[in-house]
Design a protein around this motif. Structure first.
Motif: not given
Length: 250
Positions: A55-66, A167-174
């Motif tokens: 849960l602390d290891k972000l971001p995840h690689k796969y959609f299914e991990e999310n 997707t708000g990437a300017a403020q969020a670490p997507v």
């Protein structure tokens, strides 16, 4: 089950035909990040998964991990831990499927704080944080917990904040890979508009007297107004008489 074992398990459950179908519903994320695992299977895996480090290891690689991540979070029983994990993860959501269909019931243990968080989420510049907030109002606050102020909050969302399709990437670490995406994919604004329309349509079904003035008074933007009417008219919970009234307000 460790993180590595989780990924191995997800890959073992891969259904390529389902992946191709699901990828067509998610045009704003890279198909390479979609394994192709069905929701019931992911929910079962989330129930078995107990590695908090994941849960602390972000971001995840796969959609299914999310997906597994939020399915695991919604199983948390303690309010503070559940809220912490949700707010930790919200900036990483970059598609509707991860955002929708979640019901973290632990947050109902402190409704006042939960509602305060929702109000904050609705004012975010990150599209999927806003969408998640609207989903929470739709899932938990349209029946006995309903308050007319929630309609005002949703109607006040500034959809124009999301024209840039970022997707708000300017403020969020997507950090999702987007190199092979379809240039014609729906924008973030669309996904915010759609959830507002879904909320209004559901509110018309469950709280007609409170919601109808927003349609009658045309208090929504033209696109959301029309889509709210369309979705309400598609609902079996709206009476024929109500549908006729709504159609007259298109």
């Amino acid at each position: 089950m460790t993180h590595a074992e989780l990924v191995k398990r997800l890959l073992a459950e891969q259904d390529l035909k389902y992946r191709d179908f699901h990828a067509s519903l998610l045009p704003n994320i890279d198909k390479k990040t979609i394994i192709g695992v069905r929701v019931p299977t992911m929910r079962k895996i989330a129930k078995e998964f107990a590695d908090s480090k994941f849960l602390d290891k972000l971001p995840h690689k796969y959609f299914e991990e999310n997906q597994v991540h939020l399915f695991a979070v919604e199983r948390i029983k303690k309010f503070d831990e559940c809220l912490h994990r949700i707010e930790q993860f919200l900036p990483y959501i970059d598609n509707w499927a991860v955002c929708d269909g979640k019901a973290p019931k632990a947050l109902l243990k402190d409704e006042k704080r939960f509602v305060s968080c929702i109000e904050k989420w609705l004012k975010s510049k990150h599209a999927y944080t806003v969408r998640f907030g609207v989903n929470m109002l739709m899932n938990f606050f349209l029946d006995e917990r309903f308050d007319k102020k929630f309609l005002k909050w949703v109607a006040a969302i500034d959809e124009n904040l999301f024209d840039d399709d970022s997707t708000g990437a300017a403020q969020a670490p997507v950090k999702s890979v987007r190199s092979s995406l379809n240039a014609a994919r729906p924008t973030d604004r669309y996904y915010v508009q759609m959830v507002i329309a879904w909320y209004m349509a559901t509110a018309l079904a469950k709280q007609w007297d409170a919601a109808f003035p927003y349609i009658k008074g045309r208090k929504l933007s033209p696109w959301i107004h029309a889509k709210s009417i369309q979705k309400a008219c598609e609902s079996y919970r709206i009476t024929q008489e109500q549908k006729e009234i709504l159609r007259g307000l298109k």
